[in-house]
Design a protein around this motif. Structure first.
Motif, short mmCIF file in Angstrom:
data_model
loop_
_atom_site.label_atom_id
_atom_site.label_comp_id
_atom_site.label_asym_id
_atom_site.label_seq_id
_atom_site.Cartn_x
_atom_site.Cartn_y
_atom_site.Cartn_z
N ARG A 193 2.39 1.66 -3.44
CA ARG A 193 1.40 2.16 -4.39
C ARG A 193 1.15 3.66 -4.19
NH1 ARG A 193 -1.34 -2.63 -3.25
NH2 ARG A 193 -2.79 -1.50 -1.92
N THR A 194 1.07 4.09 -2.94
CA THR A 194 0.85 5.50 -2.63
C THR A 194 2.01 6.34 -3.14
OG1 THR A 194 -0.46 4.93 -0.68
CG2 THR A 194 0.42 7.16 -0.78
N LEU A 195 3.24 5.90 -2.87
CA LEU A 195 4.41 6.63 -3.35
C LEU A 195 4.45 6.67 -4.88
CD1 LEU A 195 7.18 5.40 -0.87
CD2 LEU A 195 6.17 7.69 -1.02
N LYS A 196 4.08 5.57 -5.51
CA LYS A 196 4.05 5.50 -6.97
C LYS A 196 3.04 6.50 -7.54
CE LYS A 196 4.74 3.18 -10.96
NZ LYS A 196 5.15 4.18 -11.92
N GLN A 197 1.87 6.58 -6.90
CA GLN A 197 0.85 7.52 -7.36
C GLN A 197 1.33 8.96 -7.23
OE1 GLN A 197 -2.57 6.36 -5.00
NE2 GLN A 197 -3.54 5.38 -6.77
N ILE A 198 1.98 9.26 -6.12
CA ILE A 198 2.51 10.62 -5.91
C ILE A 198 3.57 10.93 -6.95
CG2 ILE A 198 3.88 12.05 -4.32
CD1 ILE A 198 2.38 10.61 -2.01
N LYS A 219 0.84 -1.19 0.00
CA LYS A 219 0.00 0.00 0.00
C LYS A 219 0.88 1.25 0.00
CE LYS A 219 -3.55 2.37 2.65
NZ LYS A 219 -4.31 2.41 3.88
N ASP A 220 1.91 1.25 0.82
CA ASP A 220 2.84 2.39 0.87
C ASP A 220 3.53 2.59 -0.48
OD1 ASP A 220 2.16 2.81 3.51
OD2 ASP A 220 3.92 1.79 4.32
#
Length: 170
Positions: free
Chosen positions: A25-30, A22-23
């Motif tokens: 994926r969040t960093l990738k989205q940012i 999840k972390d």
């Protein structure tokens, strides 16, 4: 007992792994969003060939016509079929010109398919607009009725003051 311990360790490892995913994926989205913002800034600079830090409808139309901008916008999920509507959606301050913030923020909001929150917001705003139009219609009917009353009073007043001008109704 040993089976319970092994199961517990396995579950704990799976939970930790899911949290790490999840972390990531969040960093990738940012990171993807930041990359798209930088790309859009570059696109803005290409459209702003006069380097005045603003672009006009004609500038956007010209760049869409050559195909490169059109392909890029379509790759972001932004339809370029209706250039005028696209420009008006991006022109948030309604000046007829786009600055870099309007262009980048507008494109970021328009990219991809409509999100359910955006559709719900539009539906709500549409409902408010319809209600306001109904209220204006009622108010207009009330004003019209009041004007008609005033007209009749003025006509009667005129007839009372000038009885010789009143025609006889048969």
């Amino acid at each position: 007992r040993i089976l319970n311990v092994v199961t517990g360790v396995f579950c704990n490892t799976a939970i930790e792994s899911a949290g790490a995913d999840k972390d990531i994926r969040t960093l990738k989205q940012i990171q993807d969003k930041a990359q798209q913002v930088e790309l859009l800034k570059g696109v803005f600079d290409e459209i702003d060939f006069e380097q005045v830090n603003e672009i006009s409808f004609d500038d956007v139309k010209r760049c869409l016509a050559n195909g490169d901008l059109s392909s890029f916008m379509e790759s972001m999920g932004i339809s370029t079929n209706d250039v005028w509507t696209l420009f008006m959606l991006l022109d948030s301050d309604m000046t007829g010109l786009l600055d870099i913030d309007e262009f980048v923020n507008g494109c970021m909001q328009l990219r991809g398919p409509a999100k359910s929150l955006q559709v719900a917001k539009m539906s709500y705003e549409n409902k408010l607009t319809r209600s306001a139009i109904r209220d204006v219609g009622k108010e207009l009917a009330s004003v019209r009725a009041r004007l008609e009353q005033i007209r009749h009073k003025m006509k009667r007043h005129h007839e009372a003051e000038n009885p010789e001008n009143v025609s006889v109704a048969l």
